[in-house]
Structure formats: C-alpha cells, structure tokens
Enzyme design. Structure first.
Site, PDB file in Angstrom:
ATOM      1  N   ASN A 135     -12.947 -31.149  40.890  1.00 11.38           N
ATOM      2  CA  ASN A 135     -12.448 -31.848  39.700  1.00 11.38           C
ATOM      3  C   ASN A 135     -11.932 -33.214  40.094  1.00 11.38           C
ATOM      4  O   ASN A 135     -11.432 -33.411  41.212  1.00 11.38           O
ATOM      5  CB  ASN A 135     -11.330 -31.044  39.018  1.00 11.38           C
ATOM      6  CG  ASN A 135     -10.098 -30.895  39.876  1.00 11.38           C
ATOM      7  OD1 ASN A 135     -10.008 -29.957  40.661  1.00 11.38           O
ATOM      8  ND2 ASN A 135      -9.138 -31.797  39.747  1.00 11.38           N
ATOM      9  N   ASN A 165       5.124 -25.087  40.342  1.00 10.19           N
ATOM     10  CA  ASN A 165       5.486 -24.584  39.003  1.00 10.19           C
ATOM     11  C   ASN A 165       6.752 -23.749  38.987  1.00 10.19           C
ATOM     12  O   ASN A 165       7.021 -23.017  38.038  1.00 10.19           O
ATOM     13  CB  ASN A 165       4.337 -23.743  38.441  1.00 10.19           C
ATOM     14  CG  ASN A 165       3.057 -24.547  38.326  1.00 10.19           C
ATOM     15  OD1 ASN A 165       3.080 -25.680  37.873  1.00 10.19           O
ATOM     16  ND2 ASN A 165       1.951 -23.960  38.768  1.00 10.19           N
ATOM     17  N   GLY A 176      -0.851 -21.737  36.337  1.00 10.24           N
ATOM     18  CA  GLY A 176      -0.167 -21.290  37.542  1.00 10.24           C
ATOM     19  C   GLY A 176       1.307 -21.051  37.291  1.00 10.24           C
ATOM     20  O   GLY A 176       1.932 -21.748  36.506  1.00 10.24           O
ATOM     21  N   ARG A 177       1.882 -20.050  38.029  1.00 10.79           N
ATOM     22  CA  ARG A 177       3.289 -19.728  37.811  1.00 10.79           C
ATOM     23  C   ARG A 177       4.007 -19.262  39.077  1.00 10.79           C
ATOM     24  O   ARG A 177       5.113 -19.692  39.354  1.00 10.79           O
ATOM     25  CB  ARG A 177       3.442 -18.612  36.759  1.00 10.79           C
ATOM     26  CG  ARG A 177       3.151 -19.021  35.360  1.00 10.79           C
ATOM     27  CD  ARG A 177       4.255 -19.896  34.791  1.00 10.79           C
ATOM     28  NE  ARG A 177       5.452 -19.119  34.529  1.00 10.79           N
ATOM     29  CZ  ARG A 177       6.672 -19.640  34.472  1.00 10.79           C
ATOM     30  NH1 ARG A 177       6.854 -20.906  34.696  1.00 10.79           N
ATOM     31  NH2 ARG A 177       7.727 -18.883  34.212  1.00 10.79           N
ATOM     32  N   ASP A 561       7.187  12.178  33.263  1.00 13.69           N
ATOM     33  CA  ASP A 561       7.503  12.716  34.581  1.00 13.69           C
ATOM     34  C   ASP A 561       6.608  13.898  34.937  1.00 13.69           C
ATOM     35  O   ASP A 561       5.652  14.216  34.211  1.00 13.69           O
ATOM     36  CB  ASP A 561       8.981  13.114  34.645  1.00 13.69           C
ATOM     37  CG  ASP A 561       9.334  14.193  33.622  1.00 13.69           C
ATOM     38  OD1 ASP A 561       8.410  14.715  32.958  1.00 13.69           O
ATOM     39  OD2 ASP A 561      10.529  14.511  33.475  1.00 13.69           O
ATOM     40  N   TYR A 813      35.442  26.746  29.930  1.00 15.14           N
ATOM     41  CA  TYR A 813      36.682  27.462  30.196  1.00 15.14           C
ATOM     42  C   TYR A 813      36.897  27.817  31.662  1.00 15.14           C
ATOM     43  O   TYR A 813      37.931  28.368  32.008  1.00 15.14           O
ATOM     44  CB  TYR A 813      36.711  28.761  29.372  1.00 15.14           C
ATOM     45  CG  TYR A 813      36.461  28.545  27.901  1.00 15.14           C
ATOM     46  CD1 TYR A 813      37.203  27.613  27.182  1.00 15.14           C
ATOM     47  CD2 TYR A 813      35.463  29.251  27.226  1.00 15.14           C
ATOM     48  CE1 TYR A 813      36.970  27.396  25.828  1.00 15.14           C
ATOM     49  CE2 TYR A 813      35.224  29.051  25.878  1.00 15.14           C
ATOM     50  CZ  TYR A 813      35.978  28.114  25.181  1.00 15.14           C
ATOM     51  OH  TYR A 813      35.743  27.892  23.852  1.00 15.14           O
TER      52      TYR A 813
END
Length: 1170
Positions: A135, A165, A176-177, A561, A813
């Site tokens: 690019n 980021n 992107g993170r 479960d 009790y």
C-alpha cells in the site's frame, strides 16, 4: 544458613525491585547450587513456561481461530463473470485466512492514518504460496526506537504486544487493537519480509524473518537518493502450510483470499484503487458491492453519514429470475468482516424493526395482535459498513463487535419515511403480514392431539401448536434443569414466542433406564410425564417419527457444569434406549448452552462457555483488571440475559448429530450397568487425554459428547465419590474441615447451618447447602458403624444407629466444633505447607490435607462413582498408629489389620484379605426351671451397617411365623436390644440350635468386601492390593512433609535469631556512637545499615511480606529501647533463640512424628475411657 538468608533476600528483590535482573545475574551460580527437593521433577513435569511465540503456536485457536480444516461451509463468493455474489460450499483452514486478513486490514488501516493513500495491491502465487500486500501512503518511521533500541518496523512486525493503538484516549477508526496483528502472520509463516519507505528522512527499510519468527536477518536500511520515490509499505510472506494441515493453496482458499480483497475494495473509500494480481477490483464502493447480492430495485440503501453505509433487502428475494435466500448479516467494522455481527448489527436492525413493526401491526386487523420483532428480523437481510471508534471485539478473531452503541463515536439516523416506503414497495410488509396470518390459520385446520392428556401436568408450559397435525413437528420442548432454569426459558419465550416452544422442568436428574423394561420405566413419574408431553409410546419404538409426536424437537437447558452434562446424557440415554430412531434423526435432540462465566471491564463484556476457553483467553489477555462473574447455575442469569441468549438462538444451540454405530456404542458404554469394565477403561483413558470441552461448535456427535462432556462429569463424579489416600477425605469433607481449621479454634462452636453457609462462601462450593449439612452431620456422628475418629463434635442430636444417623435434628438447632483429636491428626504447623486450590479466582482448600496417620484406614470409606467404586472398612486407630510407628523404625508392616468398629459388640471374621463376615450378637435365654413354658431370645447387636429400624422390618417378618408370646424393644441410644419370648413346646427346636444357626436364622450376618480404590498424591485413581500399600504411599508423603516442615522451622528459628542479633547490635552501635542517627536521613541510614551487614527484617522476608521487608524493625524502635536494660533483655532473648535454633537443627522427622503419634494415641485412649 548464609545461603538460605541470601535466597530469602533474592526472593524479596524479585518481588519489589527493578534491580531484579542484576541480582539474578549475580546469584545465578548460587541458585544453580541449590539442591532440588523431592517435588522438583514432579513440578517440572506438571508446570511449563512457554514464550509468547510458543504459546501462539501451541494454542492457535485463541489467536487466529483454529488451524484445522473447516469443512463444507456455506460462503458467499464473487462470480466475476456474471458480476454477482453466489453461495458456495468451501473447505478451508480459518487460521490461514485470518493471518492474511491481519496483513490486509493493516494495509487498509493506513487510509485512516494518511488520507493520501490511494492504492492497495495484493499478489498471490499459487505455486509458491507466496503472498504480498502493498500500500502507498505514509510508511512506518525508519528510526531507532528510543526505549527499545531497535528500528520501529522491527519492533512492530517482530515483537508481540507492540502497537500504535494502545492509547484509548486517542480516537481511531482502525481495525488493529491488541498488538498481535501482523506478528501472528509472521509467527505462522516460513518466511516473512517487511519493506517500507520513510521519505521524511529518505530511508528505505527491509528485514526478513523466517522459521515462524524465531530467526531474522539484520535490518537493511539504505538512504534514498531518488526524489521520485514515494512512501509505501509492503509485507510479503509464505505461510507455513503444514501448520494448517495442507500442502498447497486450494481453489477454495484462493477464492476466499480473493473475496476478502474484494470486500476491502468495497469498504474502503472510493478513491482507493485495490488490485489483485495486477487486476483492479471491479467494485465502485459499498453500495455497488451490496447490489451484487440482490436486484437494486428491491434494495434499500441508507448513507446518513460518511461513517455509516447500510443496505437492507428481503431475505427471500430474486436476482433476475433466480430465487435466492440472502445471508442474514453481512457486516464490516473498520474494514474487518464481522461475520457473526455484534452490537452494530443489533443497533441498526433495532432501528429498522422499530419503523416496520407499527406498519405490520396496523395491517393485521386485530389490535390485540402484534408481530414479534424476531419475525421481522428473519425476513430481513442487512449489509453494514461502518467506522467505529476504538472498537472492541469478542476475541482476537474479531468476528463479533462488542462495543456498546453509546461508544460508537457516531449515530446512525435511519430515514423512517424512506424505510417505510421501501418496506411497502418491496412487498416486505405484505410478506410479513401473510406469514403472521398463516401462523394463526395453521392452528385451526390441524387435528389436535388431546390437550387433556397433559393438562394435569402442572409445571408444563405447553406450546400452542404442540400436538396439532402438520405443525407439531415444528415445536420444540425445552427441558430444563429445575425451576430456576424454567424461569430462564420463560424469559426466553418472550423473544421466541409460545406458538412453537414449550417448557418443562425436570426434578433433578432423570432416571437411568438402561437396564429397565417398559413397565418399570413408566412407573417413574418424571418419565411418565415425558411420555405424555412428547406423545411417545413404547410400542412404537421402531416406527416412531418426529411427525407423529407432540413435539418435533427436544432442547435441553441445563447448567453449564458437569452435572448439567450428566443430565443431558441421561435424557439422550432415555430416548436412545426406547426410540433409537429418534437419536438417529439429526437435530431431534439439541442442547442450549449459556456462558459459564463472563469477564467485564468497563463497557467490554466477554462470554465464555467453558473453563478451557476462558483459560486460553486469560493466558494472553493484557492490561487492566477484568471482573469475573461465574454462572455455575442457570439461576444466575438475569431475565435480560435470557432474552439476549434466546435472541441469538443459533449461537447458543448445539445440535446432536448421529454419525453411526460408534455413537450407539458410546451411549451404551456410558450408561449400561453391564458395561462397567468398559467404563473403567474409558475413565483410565480420560486421565491421559485432554477432553473436548465446549469449543464453540454448533454441532456435535454423540460420541464426541460422551468422550468430552460426559467424560468430564465422570472424572468429577469420581472425585466426589472416592477420597484421597492422603487425607481420607472427599472434596466436600475437605472444604468443611479446612473452613474450621483455618478460621476457628477447637473451642469455637458454630451452628451447623451457619457452617454450611460459611463453607459455601469461603470454599467456592456450588452444590447446595443441604448437601453440606448432611456431610457435616456425618462427620460428627459417633455411633457404632460411623467413624472411629470423628473429625467434628456432635453438639446436639446428630442421629443414632437406630436410623443410621437419619434421625438427626434440624441444622438450625445443632452445633459443632473441631473434635479434640482433629488438631492432633492435622497439626497446625502443616497448614501453610499444603498446596491450595484456586477456584473462581479465590484461594480455597488444599488439594489434600495430611494427617499424621492414614485416616482412610481408621474411618474407612464407601463410594460409587463413574466406572469405579470404593469400599474400605474401619480399623482400630491404635493398630494404625502402631503400624506407622513400625514403619518409622523400619520394621516390616507387610501384614493385614482386621476391621474394627468402635463400640461394636459383634464379631468380625476374616474370610480372605479383602472379604469379612460381620455378625451381630444373639443370646438364647434358657429357662431356669425344667418345666417352664417359655424361653427368650435376645438380639443385642446387629451387623455393621444394619440399622435398628431397618432390621426391625426384617425381624417382624421372621417372627410372624413363630409362636411369639412377647416381642419387646429395650434399646438405648447406643445399644440394640430386641427380646422375643417364645412358647417352649412349639419352639423347642430353637433350644437345639447353635449360636451360628441362630445368627443365620435371624439374618444377623452380612459380608463386607473391600475394594481399595483411592486417589493418590497426584490425583490419579489407583487400586491397592492391601492396606500395607496404602500405608506405604501415605508414609512417603507424610515423611516428606515433616522434612519440609522442619526445614522451614529451622529457617524461622534462624530468622528470629538474626532479628534479635541485629536489634542488639544496632542498639549497641547507636549507644556507643558508631551509628549517628541524628546526623543522617532515613535513606542514608538504610544505606549505612546495608554497608554494615545488617539484614532487612528477616521475619518479613521469610514470611514473603515484601512491604515489611525493610529496616523498620531497627530504625523505628522507640528511643526508650535504646538502653543498656534493653540490651540485657535482648541478650536473654538471643540465648533463648539460639537454644531454639539448636533444637530445630537437632530435630529429625522421626522423633517429631513419634512425639505427635504418642499424643494422638493418648487422646484416643482418653476418648475410650470417657
């Protein structure tokens, strides 16, 4: 001693200082000389540390969505000849597509960073599998990173967890993170090359990695002299195809790569030209892309802002003259294909539905009727391309957006007028109205199976269409685990509607019908109800079809479960036993899955359906704390969460699929009582295999279910049923005992009901407090046939031998406390040495406690688990203590010890080493006078495990045939006493019988066979041939623990001595002027003390308390202590501490163990006297 002090100081440095690396380097040779303990090899085998790169390769599904082939998936691909999208079956490894997508999205993201970017090129070579993405626009800075000391491109492409980021305060609309992205592609590639140009400083950068990012060449950085060269970035890679289980790029993979390139061309702004192998992608923006799915004449396109492009079409539609069913969702966020949708899709869909719903309602002609939103949604196909600020996704695969709408950074305003006009003109309104009216009509013409046949089943919520000819097949019965799960299902019906969904709650677990015939099975109330609800008949076992039933499908809603898995299995087994053809029908039985836990941080919420899935995520999650909420029971979910689950039914539903006779064999093996040997082998195999936890599949074979979820239940069931050899306890007993040992002293009394609540809270117990109450009471029972050494005191009525303890008073009790011998069995000095479990992020009870004698041989055990059972008789505590003494003295213990039960007055005979005969006691009371007309028989003891009330029922039937003149009971709390007076003439034969004959006649003999199966120190199931083997394995563990305890005690004595010595020396130096306190600040003083050889607080160091591991114990002494009187006191204390250290150094495990055994033996003797 010096080495140990250095080691403690090293540990302190590791936890508190940035000088860790220096310390480690300086002490590496010292650490290498520390001898390994007996646990070292075990720990090394069990715990491994992996580098981040190794972890990615080892657990690829966490990062890239899996490397196994995903077969026969329906994907919409581009038909370039006809310029339209078509649905096609493809097979591909999703992980391979993901690593390509990471590079492609990185390139597309550059448009958001540099608006001048106008070209993106992808090149793909089928023969070499080489892929490149290029690019233009700003390249990466070709500069040395000031902190890391390497070039920025090297950092970004060759080091995990690097990203631009991370700053969430900066608004970005990129994909992107998390700092994985391109690095994942590098890791899964044989070769990976990055090339970028930075015209600001006129540099070109190129670097090559290979061998899954393990190796790389030096970065090539050259100066650019040609002024015409522009910024660009190019990433070229050769994926490691073997890791994706393929040897070449298939047509399907190439088509899918081409599809993603085409999608990016459609989602990027129209001024960016995208090329694939030199050919420009023929798409003019997102609207043009959407038109390739559908005729433009029936398409609604909404583009209110540059950040939102939305296309809407009818799902059932035409493309030219061809009928097509369009995909329900096609969505993109910041150029990422969010295949499963998410919050952005819900946000847009709800706005559209809210416009269409009133129009449909007005045309239904009945103000009391309203169309359900789900009906409208099912008729819509939605296409979205949006930009979201700092987006959050459900996982690294980024298939589902989780960002809340309020954080999108923009608003989608849906044009109500335009939408309403389109809905009318496209025929959507007409289609929905017709569908709703047809639903109503379908209720009428069909013949209804008798409703009265199920009306008396009070808890059934019957579907409106259930039992109607022609529609019943479409009905689903939701079988829930109890009433709380029913409430969840009813909340879900608000979304699904009641026309085709019914709900019925099961009372716990369904009966195992494997070895029952029709008649016996139908006597069970739960099964009888299911027969009527479903319309099942035993006589139709071979000819029954879904069409002939009241419901055409079963959906099991059970806890997530292991017990929930068992309930599913029992239902499957019930259907398979009597109507196997229904099991062979795919989709007749389904399972509804809900999250086992959720992780929340701010607006982000992650759902996990298994602990395995959660652990994989937690292993790699970076930054910030997540709040974890566990959903062990379905009742934990709120009504809103229920509606959320049922709104996405496909994601939460798992179909059971029949794949052949192996499925039949697996079901029979799991439940047939005659298959116990096969189950044993199955369980043995499971201990060495990783079971298949819920991994997000929407379809599972019955064999996969048995070998996965049911196998997990089997292992948990065994751990509940069979105790540990080391402490003789089952998990619930261990949790109870640890709660008392860790929180209360021996004199503290606590109400049983309160103790149950404390255990549930502190030890993460999820199986109901009633179960804990029963266990607490059993642990405190002292009658004959219970425990020889009860661990708890019975303060109140804990039950008697007459009812086997079932006559105990209510938990409200009665009280309990630790028994006097319990702390002698479990010395407090061991508490900190035991390995603790962690459940739900909380430290709970140890893996096992370690008594000073094998308690399992004293109190015995009994339990039945999956495939295995255990039975060990009680034995005399003094005999077991003597056996351990003999082992300490290295005297042979290769002998058997017969069973023994406190206060038992009968007889125990040894038949074989594992089989015993338990006999009660009967007495013939002969008449004193020869002419007496009567005589008596007294029964004064019963066999072990035979309780008085049960025996009375048996005895009553025996004496019915005898000439009984009087029958009386003279029992006390602890003793049994039946007296039978007989007519002498009519019963003279009894006067001739031997005692043995009388025991047999009155059924006072039982056999007891031991099956010595226990969990060993490593948690593995093991069968023992004799009690000597049990004692031998216990002995090794207990001896090791004594050695560990003595070692630590010696270190503590050393620390106490150093503490006193340092205080004494400090006071002396202050008083004689060697240390001038007044002329120095705190930091100077600490440096001075360090130079002079003073240690930081040795007590805090050994306790691993980093906050107190400083010089405060010296510098913060009050002035009143800086005196000669204090020095005298410290000299005396120093002398005592030295004596204690000498005692600790001379102590050995044998003498300590003998001493503690003596105290226990004395306490046992005292108990018997009392």
């Amino acid at each position: 001693m010096h080495r140990l002090r250095v080691l403690r100081h090293l540990k302190f440095c590791i936890s508190t200082s940035h000088r860790t690396t220096v310390v480690l380097k300086n002490t590496r040779s010292f650490c290498n000389n520390i001898p390994s303990t007996s646990f070292a090899s075990e720990a090394a085998a069990k715990y491994e540390k992996k580098s981040p790169t190794e972890h990615v390769l080892l657990r690829p599904d966490t990062y890239i969505g899996g490397v196994a082939m995903r077969e026969d998936q329906i994907i919409w691909l581009r038909d370039s000849e006809n310029r339209k999208m078509i649905a096609k079956e493809v097979t591909y490894p999703p992980g391979l597509l993901k690593i390509f997508d990471e590079i492609l999205v990185n390139a597309a993201d550059n448009k958001a960073r540099d608006s001048s970017m106008n070209r993106l090129e992808v090149w793909l070579d089928r023969e070499t599998a080489r892929i490149s993405v290029w690019n233009n626009g700003s390249g990466l800075p070709v500069e040395i990173h000031p902190t890391e000391g390497i070039y920025v491109p090297t950092l970004v492409f060759g080091n995990l967890f690097t990203s631009s980021n991370y700053d969430d305060s900066e608004i970005k609309t990129v994909g992107g993170r998390n700092g994985y992205g391109a690095k994942l592609c590098n890791i899964f590639s044989k070769e990976f090359i990055v090339e970028t140009v930075d015209t600001r400083i006129k540099r070109r950068f190129r670097q090559k990695w290979y061998d899954n990012m393990k190796k790389c060449n030096e970065a090539e950085v050259v100066e650019i002299l040609d002024e015409t060269v522009k910024d660009y970035t190019k990433v070229e890679f050769v994926p490691d195809l073997e890791r994706f289980q393929i040897d070449k790029l298939s047509d399907d993979v190439i088509d899918l790569i081409g599809r993603r390139v085409f999608e990016v061309a459609a989602t990027l702004p129209r001024d960016v030209d995208v090329y694939l192998n030199g050919q420009k992608c023929d798409v003019d923006g997102f609207e043009d892309y959407v038109k390739m799915f559908n005729d433009s004449s029936s398409l609604l396109f909404l583009h209110p802002t540059p950040r939102w492009h939305v296309g809407v079409a009818k799902r059932n539609n035409f493309f030219g003259e061809s009928h097509v069913v369009l995909p329900k969702i096609v969505s993109f966020v910041n150029n990422i294909n969010t295949e499963k949708g998410g919050s952005h899709v819900d946000y847009v869909m709800d706005k559209i539905v809210n416009i269409i719903k009133p129009i449909v309602d007005s045309k239904l002609g009945d103000p009391t009727k309203s169309v359900k939103p789900a009906v409208i949604k099912n008729n819509l196909s939605i296409f979205i391309n949006c930009l979201i600020e700092n987006p959050s996704f459900e996982s690294q695969t980024k298939e589902t957006l989780t960002t809340k709408a309020k954080n999108f950074g923009s608003i989608f305003e849906c044009d109500a007028k335009k939408t309403a006009e389109w809905a009318e003109q496209s025929g959507l309104i007409e289609d929905i109205v017709e569908e709703v009216l047809n639903m109503k009509k379908k209720k009428l013409p069909g013949k209804r199976v008798s409703v009265s046949s199920v009306r008396d089943i009070v808890k059934l919520e019957d579907a409106e269409w259930a039992g109607i000819t022609g529609t019943a097949e479409k009905c689903t019965l939701i079988l829930t685990e109890g009433d709380s799960a029913k409430a969840l299902a009813l909340a879900g019906l608000e979304v699904l509607g009641r026309e085709t969904y019914g709900v019925f709650p099961l009372k716990g677990k369904l009966l195992n019908v494997s070895n029952l015939d029709d008649a016996r099975a139908s006597k069970n109330e739960e099964i009888s109800n299911l027969l009527r609800i479903l319309g099942l008949k035993f006589e139709d076992s071979n000819s029954i079809t879904r069409e002939s039933l009241r419901y055409g499908r079963l959906l099991i809603l059970a806890d997530q479960d292991e017990d929930g898995s068992h309930i599913k299995g029992l239902i499957v087994n019930f259907i398979h036993k009597f109507w196997p053809s229904l099991v062979h029908t795919d989709g007749f039985i389904q399972s509804f899955r809900t999250p086992l836990l959720k992780a929340k941080k701010g607006d982000k919420v992650r759902s996990f359906f298994s602990m395995n899935e959660y652990r994989k995520w937690a292993d790699v999650e970076e930054g910030g704390k997540w709040k974890i909420k566990y959903y062990k029971g379905l009742g934990t979910s709120t009504s809103n969460e229920a509606r959320e689950y049922f709104s996405d039914l496909d994601h939460h539903t798992v179909n059971f699929k029949y794949t052949g006779t192996t499925d039949d064999d697996a079901i029979r093996m799991a439940f047939d009582r005659d298959k116990s040997d096969e189950r044993k082998e199955w369980i043995r195999r499971s201990e060495n295999e990783i079971t298949n936890e819920d991994d997000g599949k929407t379809e599972i074979s019955y064999q996969e279910f048995v070998d996965g979820q049911l196998m997990q239940f089997g292992m948990v069931d065994l751990k509940r049923s069979i105790p540990s050899l080391i402490d003789g306890l089952k998990p619930s007993q261990r949790k109870i005992l640890w709660t008392l040992l860790n929180n209360m002293d021996e004199s503290t009394e606590i109400k049983v009901s309160q103790l149950a609540g404390a255990v549930a809270h502190r030890q993460s117990y999820h199986h109901g407090e009633e179960s804990l109450v029963r266990t607490i009471i059993r642990m405190g029972q002292t009658f004959c046939g219970s425990s020889n050494l009860p661990l708890l005191q019975p303060i109140g009525q804990f039950g008697t031998r007459h009812e086997g303890g079932n006559d105990a008073a209510s938990a409200r009790y009665i009280f309990t406390a630790l028994a006097p011998t319990t702390r002698l069995l479990f010395p407090q000095a061991d508490d900190d040495l035991l390995q603790k479990n962690v459940e739900e992020g909380m430290v709970v009870e140890p893996t096992w406690l370690c008594p000073i004698v094998p308690l399992i041989l004293i109190n015995g055990t009994e339990g039945i688990g999956t495939g295995w059972s255990t039975k060990i008789a009680n034995r005399n505590p003094i005999d077991i203590i003597d056996m351990i003494r003999r082992k300490i003295d290295s005297i042979s213990t290769e002998y058997e010890i017969p069973p023994f039960y406190e206060e038992f007055r009968g007889k125990l005979e040894v038949v074989t080493p594992t089989k015993f005969i338990s006999s009660g006691k009967i007495q013939l009371i002969r008449p004193e006078r020869k002419n007496a007309s009567t005589f008596s028989i007294e029964i004064v003891e019963l066999p072990i495990g035979i309780w008085t009330s049960k025996y009375k029922e048996k005895l009553s039937k025996i004496v019915e045939t005898l000439p009984v003149l009087e029958f009386s009971e003279r029992h006390t709390e602890k003793r049994v006493h039946f007296r039978i007076t007989l007519d002498r003439k009519k019963s003279s034969r009894f006067l001739q019988k031997s005692n043995s004959d009388l025991l047999n006649y009155f059924k006072l003999r039982t056999s007891l066979t031991e099956n010595r199966v226990l969990f060993d120190r490593n948690g593995e199931l093991k069968e023992f041939g004799n009690i000597s083997e049990i004692a031998a394995e216990f002995f090794e563990v207990r001896r090791d623990l004594y050695e560990k305890r003595l070692k630590i005690q010696k270190e503590e004595c050393e620390a106490k001595l150093i503490y006193v010595e340092n205080q004494l020396n400090f006071i002396e130096m202050v008083t004689n002027g060697t240390i001038e306190i007044r002329s120095m600040g705190r930091n100077q003083l600490e440096e001075k003390l360090q130079e002079m050889g003073f240690r930081v607080d040795p007590m805090a160091t050994i306790a691993k308390n980093s906050k107190k591991a400083n010089y405060g114990y010296l510098l913060e002494m009050p002035v009143s202590r800086l005196t000669s009187d204090e020095m005298k006191r410290l000299e005396e204390r120093k002398s005592r501490r030295r004596t204690e250290l000498e005692a600790a150094e001379s102590a050995d495990w044998k003498s300590v163990w003998r001493s503690e055994l003596d105290k226990l033996a004395e306490a046992v003797g005292n108990n018997r006297k009392s």
